[in-house]
Design a protein around this motif. Structure first.
Motif, mmCIF file in Angstrom:
data_model
loop_
_atom_site.group_PDB
_atom_site.id
_atom_site.type_symbol
_atom_site.label_atom_id
_atom_site.label_comp_id
_atom_site.label_asym_id
_atom_site.label_seq_id
_atom_site.Cartn_x
_atom_site.Cartn_y
_atom_site.Cartn_z
ATOM 1 N N VAL A 439 6.550 -31.410 40.295
ATOM 2 C CA VAL A 439 6.093 -30.595 39.121
ATOM 3 C C VAL A 439 7.509 -30.246 38.590
ATOM 4 O O VAL A 439 8.411 -29.788 39.288
ATOM 5 N N PHE A 440 8.048 -30.498 37.205
ATOM 6 C CA PHE A 440 9.324 -30.248 36.637
ATOM 7 C C PHE A 440 9.288 -29.556 35.305
ATOM 8 O O PHE A 440 8.199 -29.753 34.440
ATOM 9 N N HIS A 441 10.306 -29.072 35.007
ATOM 10 C CA HIS A 441 10.658 -28.483 33.587
ATOM 11 C C HIS A 441 11.283 -29.677 32.968
ATOM 12 O O HIS A 441 12.228 -30.107 33.357
ATOM 13 N N SER A 442 10.789 -29.868 31.762
ATOM 14 C CA SER A 442 11.221 -31.115 31.166
ATOM 15 C C SER A 442 11.875 -30.558 29.553
ATOM 16 O O SER A 442 11.846 -31.284 28.881
ATOM 17 N N GLY A 443 12.413 -29.455 29.549
ATOM 18 C CA GLY A 443 13.134 -29.009 28.297
ATOM 19 C C GLY A 443 12.269 -28.256 27.495
ATOM 20 O O GLY A 443 11.345 -27.669 27.877
ATOM 21 N N ARG A 444 12.842 -28.304 26.214
ATOM 22 C CA ARG A 444 12.147 -27.577 24.876
ATOM 23 C C ARG A 444 11.693 -28.774 24.053
ATOM 24 O O ARG A 444 12.598 -29.422 23.885
ATOM 25 N N LYS A 445 10.397 -28.569 23.618
ATOM 26 C CA LYS A 445 9.689 -29.397 22.894
ATOM 27 C C LYS A 445 8.927 -28.689 21.573
ATOM 28 O O LYS A 445 8.337 -27.975 21.974
ATOM 29 N N LEU A 446 8.607 -29.275 20.647
ATOM 30 C CA LEU A 446 8.043 -28.985 19.467
ATOM 31 C C LEU A 446 6.423 -29.381 20.056
ATOM 32 O O LEU A 446 6.133 -30.435 20.687
ATOM 33 N N ILE A 447 5.499 -28.347 20.259
ATOM 34 C CA ILE A 447 4.276 -28.452 20.841
ATOM 35 C C ILE A 447 3.084 -27.882 19.741
ATOM 36 O O ILE A 447 3.498 -27.337 18.951
ATOM 37 N N TYR A 448 1.959 -28.629 19.939
ATOM 38 C CA TYR A 448 0.866 -28.406 19.221
ATOM 39 C C TYR A 448 -0.394 -27.749 20.262
ATOM 40 O O TYR A 448 -0.342 -28.073 21.240
ATOM 41 N N CYS A 449 -1.253 -26.943 19.498
ATOM 42 C CA CYS A 449 -2.389 -26.462 20.254
ATOM 43 C C CYS A 449 -3.732 -27.149 19.804
ATOM 44 O O CYS A 449 -4.045 -27.177 18.543
ATOM 45 N N LEU A 450 -4.435 -27.693 20.932
ATOM 46 C CA LEU A 450 -5.586 -28.749 20.676
ATOM 47 C C LEU A 450 -6.819 -27.619 21.129
ATOM 48 O O LEU A 450 -6.817 -27.007 22.146
ATOM 49 N N THR A 451 -7.594 -27.396 19.981
ATOM 50 C CA THR A 451 -9.028 -26.719 20.526
ATOM 51 C C THR A 451 -10.095 -27.597 20.341
ATOM 52 O O THR A 451 -10.322 -28.280 19.484
ATOM 53 N N THR A 452 -11.090 -27.432 21.311
ATOM 54 C CA THR A 452 -12.126 -28.311 21.351
ATOM 55 C C THR A 452 -13.609 -27.465 20.821
ATOM 56 O O THR A 452 -13.411 -26.265 20.730
ATOM 57 N N ALA A 453 -14.401 -28.138 20.408
ATOM 58 C CA ALA A 453 -15.680 -27.539 20.000
ATOM 59 C C ALA A 453 -16.284 -26.422 20.983
ATOM 60 O O ALA A 453 -16.907 -25.472 20.630
ATOM 61 N N SER A 454 -16.308 -26.512 22.243
ATOM 62 C CA SER A 454 -16.467 -25.603 23.161
ATOM 63 C C SER A 454 -15.727 -24.511 23.330
ATOM 64 O O SER A 454 -15.904 -23.498 24.162
ATOM 65 N N GLY A 455 -14.467 -24.364 22.978
ATOM 66 C CA GLY A 455 -13.393 -23.366 22.728
ATOM 67 C C GLY A 455 -12.615 -23.542 23.943
ATOM 68 O O GLY A 455 -11.431 -22.809 23.994
ATOM 69 N N LYS A 456 -12.363 -24.743 24.671
ATOM 70 C CA LYS A 456 -11.058 -25.007 25.261
ATOM 71 C C LYS A 456 -9.872 -25.333 24.477
ATOM 72 O O LYS A 456 -9.668 -25.887 23.522
ATOM 73 N N LYS A 457 -8.915 -24.744 25.056
ATOM 74 C CA LYS A 457 -7.379 -25.076 24.410
ATOM 75 C C LYS A 457 -6.280 -25.435 25.275
ATOM 76 O O LYS A 457 -6.514 -25.019 26.394
ATOM 77 N N ILE A 458 -5.605 -26.271 24.828
ATOM 78 C CA ILE A 458 -4.261 -26.709 25.373
ATOM 79 C C ILE A 458 -3.278 -26.817 24.523
ATOM 80 O O ILE A 458 -3.327 -27.206 23.420
ATOM 81 N N CYS A 459 -2.062 -26.421 24.933
ATOM 82 C CA CYS A 459 -0.661 -26.467 24.122
ATOM 83 C C CYS A 459 0.134 -27.710 24.928
ATOM 84 O O CYS A 459 0.480 -27.593 25.997
ATOM 85 N N ALA A 460 0.441 -28.800 23.751
ATOM 86 C CA ALA A 460 1.038 -30.010 24.325
ATOM 87 C C ALA A 460 2.060 -30.411 23.501
ATOM 88 O O ALA A 460 2.252 -30.363 22.341
ATOM 89 N N SER A 461 2.921 -31.447 23.931
ATOM 90 C CA SER A 461 3.637 -31.997 23.037
ATOM 91 C C SER A 461 2.839 -33.356 22.324
ATOM 92 O O SER A 461 2.051 -33.682 22.906
ATOM 93 N N ASN A 590 -3.202 -38.833 36.565
ATOM 94 C CA ASN A 590 -3.852 -37.934 35.838
ATOM 95 C C ASN A 590 -4.016 -36.507 36.533
ATOM 96 O O ASN A 590 -3.921 -36.598 37.684
ATOM 97 N N PHE A 591 -4.396 -35.492 35.691
ATOM 98 C CA PHE A 591 -4.799 -34.441 36.184
ATOM 99 C C PHE A 591 -5.495 -33.476 35.152
ATOM 100 O O PHE A 591 -5.507 -33.767 34.029
ATOM 101 N N VAL A 592 -6.250 -32.311 35.801
ATOM 102 C CA VAL A 592 -6.992 -31.479 34.975
ATOM 103 C C VAL A 592 -6.126 -30.221 34.728
ATOM 104 O O VAL A 592 -5.649 -29.359 35.607
ATOM 105 N N ALA A 593 -6.097 -29.953 33.369
ATOM 106 C CA ALA A 593 -5.021 -28.805 32.755
ATOM 107 C C ALA A 593 -5.842 -28.068 31.772
ATOM 108 O O ALA A 593 -6.449 -28.697 30.831
ATOM 109 N N ASP A 594 -6.042 -26.771 32.081
ATOM 110 C CA ASP A 594 -6.728 -25.969 30.954
ATOM 111 C C ASP A 594 -8.329 -26.610 30.934
ATOM 112 O O ASP A 594 -8.948 -26.466 29.906
ATOM 113 N N ASP A 595 -8.671 -27.248 31.890
ATOM 114 C CA ASP A 595 -9.934 -27.671 31.949
ATOM 115 C C ASP A 595 -10.237 -29.047 31.043
ATOM 116 O O ASP A 595 -11.293 -29.656 30.722
ATOM 117 N N ILE A 596 -9.158 -29.699 30.928
ATOM 118 C CA ILE A 596 -9.062 -30.919 30.039
ATOM 119 C C ILE A 596 -8.273 -31.838 30.727
ATOM 120 O O ILE A 596 -7.292 -31.666 31.335
#
Length: 659
Positions: A439-461, A590-596
């Motif tokens: 698991v590693f820090h990979s710098g600073r990047k512009l990120i976006y928040c994806l929200t699903t119909a069931s209310g799940k959210k995840i912020c990713a590049s 792959n892996f599960v992050a914020d239930d996504i």
């Protein structure tokens, strides 16, 4: 009786059954040869496929042999029955007794390539018969004629494409071709431990390219990564007589040799390309060509080569020429065996190249494209590990479920932790505990928040891949309304969850391959014919299971019984530039992050990651080589300058040793 009456009488007779072209003796001979000679499969695996066999049992046996070969396990009357039994195929193929018969069927394996060609030729004939039948069926359908012609051409092209094959060509052969072409154009005026690179600072840092290492050299297009790799290859081959194998997927071998001549002979590359050589250039060309002709460099310029064929050719080249370094230009142009998505395919390819380096005990230098994140990122424009194409990053507060305790922990708190197990999706689409390697820090990047119909959210590049029915898709390729794979949704059970409507596209493809019309397919399902009306809606798991049974398709079986809930995207909103993280999960990728369900980084397989870039885009001369990852040594930065007319990199005199 008149000829007319004779013809009429003949037409009314019952036609004889026509057996498709095949040769079971040739099939048995190939399988027997593989069982009695460990080198037999090396001679045929590059071109012979399981689908070429007429007898299903023979196809299953051959596929199992290929699987054993890829694992570098022996193929004999002990290992093969065990592998077949593990896959529950031993009885189906005839048992140990039939495998023993195959061994006694052929006295020698010396003719295995001839037998394989017989099998391929018969498979081609069957494919042509099948394509002709499909084209015949298409011609009777009421459809657009232009579309009909296109589909007919695709059917025939798919048959011819299967026979494309190309081998390595010694560079001395290509030099003769290029010299003759150049002569014609001119008349019309048209001691390190590893493999040395020719750059002292880089060699000090890496001690040359090391055995069993996968080295990734990444850059944006047109920065010079191909020239850099070629410079390294010809230095090692001409100065130190190291044998080099080059898989050139981007450039043809003649263009590649032109560049080598330019760099080796200090001749303007444009004059070589156009044939406008000056008098002194011919002398330089002759000397350079002589030096390169003696260099142990071997080039394969097969476009779109598959990873299995690449590995097979590399093994054969290593056996014949004792190769010291393999260069692949470039990674994203290779075809993988996984076709569900390009992200998963690239991950599979990088793992295969690392395995190849370890297996042959040589370094593999793989070139790779960088994502556009370098160009759009604010602040420091230096490339980062997270910029590797098909890789992405997550915000630090993204929650990861630990399987040993059930606790949900922010990904940033897992950096540098060992023995971490998380949830991941296996090949059968089941959620399983999986070991994290990094698991590693990979710098600073512009990120976006994806929200699903069931209310799940995840912020990713923007380039982080998410699971969809079409495979792994980057965030910037997704839109509102698309469905992504998630874990359990509150208030819903697996039995009542719906597979999105997009699955009909895959079902239609498989249906056609199995020979069903839409009408016969619906009849087989016990449904009243309704055309394509049902294709406008999603499918319940019970119905999908029935479809999987009718089509006998493993992917549909897995999808019907999977642990994945498909949740539609409600919104995608820009958040801003923040610290981001990623992880490597070697087995499942792959892996599960914020239930996504998300994909992991592809840099996990590399021992060394280097970035070639220009600090100032307007300056085409000065470059920097950043060693961003070095598993067994120092990292640092090297100043280079590029002489474009010689397609050659030189080391700046002001370089300091790596830190």
């Amino acid at each position: 009786m008149s000829a007319k009456n004779s013809s009429k009488s003949h037409d009314t007779r019952m036609p004889h059954a026509i057996v498709p072209p095949h040769d079971l003796d040739a099939e048995s001979s190939v399988l027997g040869s593989i069982l009695i000679d460990e080198n037999a499969i090396i001679k045929v695996v590059e071109t012979l496929r399981p689908k070429h066999f007429y007898k299903d049992a023979h196809a299953e046996i051959y596929q199992t042999c290929v699987d054993l070969y890829e694992k570098r396990e022996p193929i004999d009357l002990i290992t093969l029955p065990q592998a077949l039994k593990k896959n529950k195929l031993l009885t189906e193929v005839g048992g140990v007794s039939y495998l023993t018969e195959l061994v006694s069927f052929v006295p020698t394996a010396s003719n295995v390539e001839h037998y394989a060609k017989i099998i391929q030729d018969n498979a081609l004939r069957r494919a042509l018969i099948s394509a002709g039948g499909k084209i015949n069926e298409l011609a009777f359908e009421e459809s657009d004629v232009d579309g009909l012609l296109d589909e007919a051409e695709q059917e025939l092209y798919s048959v011819s494409r299967d026979r494309l094959h190309q081998d390595f060509v010694p560079i001395s052969d290509t030099l003769q071709i290029t010299f003759e072409r150049l002569d014609e154009l001119s008349k019309t005026k048209g001691a390190l431990r590893g493999v040395p690179t020719g750059l002292k600072a880089l060699d000090r840092m890496l001690s040359g390219y090391q055995k069993e290492n996968l080295i990734i050299l990444a850059a944006r297009p047109s920065v010079g990564k191909s020239s850099f790799a070629i410079n390294c290859a010809q230095y090692a081959a001409t100065t130190h007589k190291r044998a080099i194998g080059i898989f050139s997927l981007e450039m043809g071998r003649e263009q590649l040799v032109d560049r080598m001549i330019s760099a080796q002979g200090d001749i303007d590359n444009w004059r070589i390309t156009t044939g406008n050589l000056q008098e002194e250039d011919f002398e330089k060309y002759g000397i350079a060509a002589g030096e390169l002709a003696e260099a142990p460099i071997y080039v394969d310029d097969t476009p779109g080569i598959g990873i299995l064929e690449l590995r097979t050719k590399a093994r054969r080249l290593q056996t014949d020429k004792k190769i010291d370094l393999i260069i692949v230009d470039y990674l994203q142009l290779i075809r993988g065996r996984t076709t569900e998505s390009r992200v998963q395919e690239v991950s599979e390819i990088s793992q295969a190249l690392k395995n190849l380096a370890r297996e042959l005990k040589i370094p593999v230098l793989a070139l790779s494209q960088l994502s556009r994140a370098v160009e759009i990122r604010g602040g420091d424009k230096r490339p980062q590990l997270s910029d590797l194409r098909d890789s992405g990053c997550l915000r630090g507060d993204t929650l990861i479920t630990l399987t040993d305790s059930g606790r949900r922990v922010p990904i940033k708190d897992l950096v540098d932790r060992s023995n971490v197990k998380i949830l991941a999706l296996d090949n059968e689409m089941r959620l399983v505990p999986s070991q994290v390697s990094k698991v590693f820090h990979s710098g600073r990047k512009l990120i976006y928040c994806l929200t699903t119909a069931s209310g799940k959210k995840i912020c990713a590049s923007c380039n982080h891949p998410f699971l969809t029915l079409a495979g792994w898709e980057r965030l910037d390729k997704l839109k509102v309304g698309d469905a992504v794979g998630t874990t359990m949704i509150e208030g819903r059970s697996l039995s009542d969850s719906i597979i999105p409507q997009l699955i009909w596209t895959y079902i239609k493809k498989v249906r056609k391959e199995k020979g069903y019309t839409e009408r016969s397919f619906q009849a087989k399902l016990g449904l009243k014919y309704s055309g394509s009306a049902r294709h406008k809606n999603g499918i319940g798991r019970a119905r999908l299971l029935k479809i999987a049974q009718v089509l006998d398709d493993r992917y549909l079986y897995n999808l019907a019984a999977s642990d994945v809930y498909w949740d539609k995207i409600k919104s995608i909103e820009m958040v801003g530039i923040e610290d981001v993280y990623d992880m490597c999960v070697p087995i499942c990728s792959n892996f599960v992050a914020d239930d996504i369900i998300v994909h992991n980084s592809i840099e996990q397989d590399a021992d060394v990651v280097m970035f070639l870039y220009r600090p100032n885009e307007e300056d085409r001369v000065n470059h920097k080589l950043l060693i961003a990852k070095h598993r067994n040594g120092p990292t640092g930065e090297i100043d280079l300058f590029f002489k474009a007319d010689r397609t050659r990199f030189f080391e700046a005199e002001t370089n300091a040793p790596g830190k």
